[in-house]
Structures are given as structure tokens and as C-alpha cells.
Design a protein around this motif. Structure first.
Motif, mmCIF file in Angstrom:
data_model
loop_
_atom_site.group_PDB
_atom_site.id
_atom_site.type_symbol
_atom_site.label_atom_id
_atom_site.label_comp_id
_atom_site.label_asym_id
_atom_site.label_seq_id
_atom_site.Cartn_x
_atom_site.Cartn_y
_atom_site.Cartn_z
ATOM 1 N N ILE A 31 0.746 -1.225 -0.130
ATOM 2 C CA ILE A 31 0.081 -0.146 0.011
ATOM 3 C C ILE A 31 0.876 1.346 0.097
ATOM 4 C CG2 ILE A 31 -1.373 1.331 1.491
ATOM 5 C CD1 ILE A 31 -2.678 -1.227 2.407
ATOM 6 N N SER A 32 0.319 2.063 -0.724
ATOM 7 C CA SER A 32 1.204 3.383 -0.843
ATOM 8 C C SER A 32 0.846 4.220 0.403
ATOM 9 C CB SER A 32 0.905 4.270 -2.157
ATOM 10 O OG SER A 32 1.458 5.320 -2.141
ATOM 11 N N ILE A 33 1.828 4.767 1.112
ATOM 12 C CA ILE A 33 1.614 5.414 2.431
ATOM 13 C C ILE A 33 1.916 6.831 2.418
ATOM 14 C CG2 ILE A 33 1.961 5.547 4.869
ATOM 15 C CD1 ILE A 33 2.599 2.593 4.689
ATOM 16 N N TRP A 34 0.907 7.964 2.763
ATOM 17 C CA TRP A 34 1.295 9.346 2.914
ATOM 18 C C TRP A 34 1.313 9.440 4.517
ATOM 19 C CZ3 TRP A 34 -1.368 13.051 -1.014
ATOM 20 C CH2 TRP A 34 -0.957 12.666 -2.246
ATOM 21 N N GLN A 35 2.377 9.765 5.237
ATOM 22 C CA GLN A 35 2.204 9.738 6.845
ATOM 23 C C GLN A 35 2.287 10.923 7.294
ATOM 24 O OE1 GLN A 35 5.453 7.746 8.937
ATOM 25 N NE2 GLN A 35 4.230 7.446 10.712
ATOM 26 N N VAL A 36 1.439 11.224 8.095
ATOM 27 C CA VAL A 36 1.476 12.609 8.944
ATOM 28 C C VAL A 36 1.723 11.976 10.358
ATOM 29 C CG1 VAL A 36 0.651 14.774 9.669
ATOM 30 C CG2 VAL A 36 -0.150 13.726 7.617
ATOM 31 N N PRO A 37 3.018 12.037 10.772
ATOM 32 C CA PRO A 37 3.600 11.503 12.169
ATOM 33 C C PRO A 37 3.293 12.419 12.976
ATOM 34 C CG PRO A 37 5.564 12.090 10.906
ATOM 35 C CD PRO A 37 4.357 12.349 9.794
ATOM 36 N N ARG A 38 3.604 12.024 14.345
ATOM 37 C CA ARG A 38 3.512 12.840 15.495
ATOM 38 C C ARG A 38 4.032 14.087 15.625
ATOM 39 N NH1 ARG A 38 4.617 9.798 20.974
ATOM 40 N NH2 ARG A 38 6.633 9.705 19.737
ATOM 41 N N SER A 39 5.203 14.341 15.103
ATOM 42 C CA SER A 39 5.982 15.488 14.960
ATOM 43 C C SER A 39 5.240 16.616 14.166
ATOM 44 C CB SER A 39 7.490 15.502 14.510
ATOM 45 O OG SER A 39 7.381 14.454 13.241
ATOM 46 N N THR A 40 4.463 16.094 13.057
ATOM 47 C CA THR A 40 3.883 17.035 12.202
ATOM 48 C C THR A 40 2.299 17.276 12.489
ATOM 49 O OG1 THR A 40 5.383 16.064 10.436
ATOM 50 C CG2 THR A 40 3.516 17.388 9.830
ATOM 51 N N TYR A 41 1.669 16.064 12.919
ATOM 52 C CA TYR A 41 0.360 16.672 13.352
ATOM 53 C C TYR A 41 0.132 17.493 14.702
ATOM 54 C CZ TYR A 41 -0.111 12.551 16.503
ATOM 55 O OH TYR A 41 -0.167 11.581 17.587
ATOM 56 N N ARG A 42 1.164 17.612 15.323
ATOM 57 C CA ARG A 42 1.187 18.575 16.320
ATOM 58 C C ARG A 42 1.281 19.810 15.973
ATOM 59 N NH1 ARG A 42 5.455 18.171 19.886
ATOM 60 N NH2 ARG A 42 4.437 18.597 21.892
ATOM 61 N N GLN A 43 1.580 20.158 14.902
ATOM 62 C CA GLN A 43 1.459 21.534 14.361
ATOM 63 C C GLN A 43 -0.032 22.141 13.859
ATOM 64 O OE1 GLN A 43 3.720 21.648 10.631
ATOM 65 N NE2 GLN A 43 5.188 20.417 11.542
ATOM 66 N N ALA A 44 -1.086 21.347 14.152
ATOM 67 C CA ALA A 44 -2.170 21.759 13.823
ATOM 68 C C ALA A 44 -3.033 22.319 14.814
ATOM 69 C CB ALA A 44 -2.886 20.425 13.188
ATOM 70 N N LEU A 45 -2.415 23.253 15.326
ATOM 71 C CA LEU A 45 -3.151 23.962 16.394
ATOM 72 C C LEU A 45 -4.146 25.141 16.250
ATOM 73 C CD1 LEU A 45 0.157 24.340 18.915
ATOM 74 C CD2 LEU A 45 -2.042 22.674 19.161
ATOM 75 N N ARG A 79 5.437 8.772 1.805
ATOM 76 C CA ARG A 79 5.754 9.926 1.824
ATOM 77 C C ARG A 79 5.734 10.219 3.270
ATOM 78 N NH1 ARG A 79 2.106 14.141 -2.109
ATOM 79 N NH2 ARG A 79 2.704 13.224 -4.028
ATOM 80 N N VAL A 80 6.542 11.227 3.860
ATOM 81 C CA VAL A 80 6.381 11.608 5.420
ATOM 82 C C VAL A 80 6.268 12.979 5.423
ATOM 83 C CG1 VAL A 80 7.326 11.528 7.830
ATOM 84 C CG2 VAL A 80 7.869 9.588 6.218
ATOM 85 N N TYR A 81 5.093 13.520 5.744
ATOM 86 C CA TYR A 81 4.962 14.814 5.830
ATOM 87 C C TYR A 81 5.581 15.566 6.962
ATOM 88 C CZ TYR A 81 2.000 15.016 1.484
ATOM 89 O OH TYR A 81 1.624 15.044 0.400
ATOM 90 N N THR A 82 6.586 16.807 6.732
ATOM 91 C CA THR A 82 7.151 17.449 7.923
ATOM 92 C C THR A 82 6.675 18.808 8.302
ATOM 93 O OG1 THR A 82 8.719 18.202 6.300
ATOM 94 C CG2 THR A 82 9.162 15.761 7.346
ATOM 95 N N ARG A 83 5.831 19.394 7.250
ATOM 96 C CA ARG A 83 5.384 20.877 7.337
ATOM 97 C C ARG A 83 4.034 20.928 6.793
ATOM 98 N NH1 ARG A 83 4.852 25.789 5.627
ATOM 99 N NH2 ARG A 83 5.965 25.368 3.340
ATOM 100 N N LEU A 84 3.032 21.471 7.286
ATOM 101 C CA LEU A 84 1.675 21.445 6.933
ATOM 102 C C LEU A 84 1.335 23.034 6.496
ATOM 103 C CD1 LEU A 84 -0.098 19.457 9.544
ATOM 104 C CD2 LEU A 84 0.647 18.619 7.568
ATOM 105 N N ASP A 85 0.705 23.176 5.621
ATOM 106 C CA ASP A 85 0.160 24.576 5.255
ATOM 107 C C ASP A 85 -1.084 24.692 6.111
ATOM 108 O OD1 ASP A 85 -0.960 26.808 4.236
ATOM 109 O OD2 ASP A 85 -0.785 26.139 2.176
ATOM 110 N N THR A 86 -0.826 25.107 7.352
ATOM 111 C CA THR A 86 -1.877 25.423 8.474
ATOM 112 C C THR A 86 -2.704 26.680 7.864
ATOM 113 O OG1 THR A 86 -0.304 26.405 9.787
ATOM 114 C CG2 THR A 86 -0.757 24.147 10.160
ATOM 115 N N ARG A 87 -2.068 27.585 7.380
ATOM 116 C CA ARG A 87 -3.044 28.654 6.981
ATOM 117 C C ARG A 87 -3.998 28.351 6.075
ATOM 118 N NH1 ARG A 87 -4.927 31.438 3.425
ATOM 119 N NH2 ARG A 87 -4.120 30.159 1.705
ATOM 120 N N LEU A 88 -3.808 27.601 4.974
ATOM 121 C CA LEU A 88 -4.724 27.218 4.020
ATOM 122 C C LEU A 88 -5.731 26.358 4.671
ATOM 123 C CD1 LEU A 88 -5.527 26.721 0.740
ATOM 124 C CD2 LEU A 88 -4.151 24.817 0.848
#
Length: 308
Positions: free
Chosen positions: A179-193, A285-294
Motif C-alpha cells: 500500500i502506498s502510504i502518506w504519513q503525517v507522524p506525531r511531530s507533524t500533526y502536532r503543528q495543527a493547533l 511520503r512523510v509530511y514534515t510541515r503543513l500549510d496550516t494557513r490554508l
């Protein structure tokens, strides 16, 4: 608006209410088609829902939100427990629906499975029908930090919650499947404040939906404080990246281009839930930074337009 993708949503709606914000936001996103929703179980002993019917309760919570929004989307309850081991699937209506959706030949819309909790149903589905692995992309909010990627977690030996929900299922998806995985690990989803003041100012006034969502956060805070934990002035809407990475793609050459990721070989997961690097792992994919503004401005705007 014509949909670009199909998105199956799988989340533990009877626990932390960030998943309710994610579901509401996803439902209001016209670029995705949601065939159905899965209510899944929490980690063993979770204080928010200590019952033995967590997936059933999660499905009921999702149905309440969808009814409030006037949306008729099927909701299935997943398993109320995790897999006993990485070889034994748990078959149920949610798993059968996921297999059927992945094997459809009457649509060309790519399929995402948006996972905000454990991986129980996805793992069971791929164990029962391995052909689905090449026919979907799994976006998972979960897993610990990867060495050298993103910010370190202050408690490096602390097992990440969504992984702890069902480690055998995560091992199926990471170790045994393609399975193709796009992961948002803990270090990244904690940005979603978001701040709780933002929720009071920009969500609560928006009619029944706004009150429902804001009340869910207040209820969480009250229960946490009753247990001796003050959650402070912010709240992590950690499942919101599932909307960002599926619905908010660029207009041309569609992709989640405003968020940053690294491509790494998919590591092995150990029986106790930690990564073991392998150079020959398939790319993930491991996401490291989110476009929280968008992500958040789109959420606030869609909630306001829905009320309007």
C-alpha cells in the motif's frame, strides 16, 4: 464542483473531537467524493470511551454529525478490537465495503483512505484481498517521529497514540503490504493547533454545527480538568491534515504542493511499535510541515458558508 478523488474516511469518532471537525470539513469539500465513513475503535483502556463498543459508538457519533449537517452518507462500524496478530484479519461490513470500493471498475477517480486513528480495517482488507494494495493511497495521521525528519518529540520513548491503537494492523500495512502510504507522524500533526479563542469566535457562532463542534472541545476540556489535566489555550485539530492532503490540492498538476514532505523507504515496524530502517522498502511520503494557513482558513470559511 466536480470531484477529483474518492475519500473513504476512517476515524475514532467516540474519542478526541478533532475527528468531528475533520469529518465536517471533509463533507463540505466539493473536490472529494465520500463513498462511506468508518467508525473505528480507540486504544485499549481509553478514558474517553472505556466501553467495549467503541467502534459502534464512533459510528453513532459520525451519524449524529452527518444528520446535523443534512448529509446522507453511509457509516459503518469497524471492529471493536484490534487484530490479534499480523496474520489474522477481522472481517466486518466496513472491511467488505472498503474492498468493494477499492476494486470498483466503474470510476476513474483515484481512491484515498483517510485514517485518523488505527489501521485495523485497512489491514484486514488487504489481508483478505491483497489486490487492493495497488488501488488506493493510505493517508495516516499516526506513528512516531522519523530520525532526522521534523522536530523531535520531547518524550522519545513514548508510544504514539494512533499506532498504539493497533500495532499488529500497522505492521501489516507497513511490513507486509504494498500500500502506498502518506504519513503525517506525531511531530507533524502536532503543528495543527488552533486557539480555543478562535473556536469561540469563529466556530461557536455558526449555528447548530458550530455549537456542536465547540461544545465537543469544551466537554473534552472539562473531562481533562476533572482528571487533573489543564489543556491550556490551544487545541490540536490533529486530524485536519486529512482534508488538506486530499481536498486542497493545486489547480494544475494536482498535489498537496503547499505542504512539505520527504520520500523515504518504508521502514519495518517492530512488534513494540518502533521503526527499523530498511533500504529496500517501497517509497512513502512523510509530511514534515503543513500549510496550516490554508487548512484552517478553508475550514473556517466552509463552516461559515455552510451556516450562511
Amino acid at each position: 464542483m466536480r470531484p477529483r478523488y474518492r475519500v473513504v474516511i476512517d476515524n475514532d469518532f467516540s474519542g478526541d473531537p478533532d475527528d468531528l471537525f475533520q469529518l465536517a470539513h471533509h463533507v463540505l469539500s466539493g473536490s472529494v467524493e465520500i463513498p462511506f465513513v468508518i467508525g473505528s475503535h480507540l486504544a485499549p483502556g481509553d478514558v474517553f470511551d472505556p466501553s467495549s463498543h467503541q467502534a459502534d459508538n464512533a459510528a453513532a457519533a459520525a451519524r449524529r454529525l452527518l444528520a446535523l449537517m443534512g448529509r446522507d452518507i453511509p457509516v459503518y462500524a469497524g471492529s471493536n478490537t484490534g487484530l490479534p496478530d499480523p496474520e489474522t484479519p477481522i472481517r466486518n461490513a466496513a472491511v467488505d465495503a472498503l474492498i468493494h470500493e477499492a476494486l470498483r471498475t466503474d470510476t476513474e477517480l483515484p481512491l484515498f483512505v483517510a485514517l485518523g486513528a488505527g489501521l485495523t480495517e485497512l489491514a484486514s482488507a488487504v489481508l483478505l484481498e491483497p489486490r487492493i494494495a495497488s488501488r488506493l493511497t493510505a493517508i495516516w495521521i499516526g506513528g512516531p517521529e522519523h530520525r532526522g525528519l521534523g522536530l523531535p518529540f520531547p518524550l522519545p520513548d513514548h508510544l504514539e497514540y494512533n499506532l498504539a491503537i493497533d500495532i499488529p494492523a500497522a505492521r501489516v500495512v507497513f511490513n507486509e503490504s504494498q500500500i502506498s502510504i502518506w504519513q503525517v507522524p506525531r511531530s507533524t500533526y502536532r503543528q495543527a493547533l488552533v486557539s480555543r479563542a478562535e473556536l469561540e469566535r469563529r466556530v461557536r457562532p455558526l449555528g447548530p454545527l458550530g455549537e456542536f463542534l465547540a461544545d465537543a472541545v469544551d466537554d473534552l476540556a472539562a473531562r481533562a480538568e476533572a482528571g487533573g489535566l489543564a489543556i491550556g489555550e490551544t487545541y490540536c485539530l490533529g486530524d485536519q491534515p486529512l482534508v488538506l492532503l486530499t481536498a486542497l490540492h493545486t489547480a494544475f498538476e494536482p498535489d498537496a504542493a503547499s505542504s512539505h514532505y520527504d520520500v523515504i523507504p518504508t521502514p519495518l515496524l517492530s512488534p513494540d511499535g518502533w521503526y527499523r530502517e530498511r533500504a529496500d522498502g517501497r517509497p512513502m511520503r512523510v509530511y514534515t510541515r503543513l500549510d496550516t494557513r490554508l487548512m484552517f482558513e478553508d475550514m473556517f470559511a466552509k463552516f461559515a458558508l455552510f451556516q450562511g
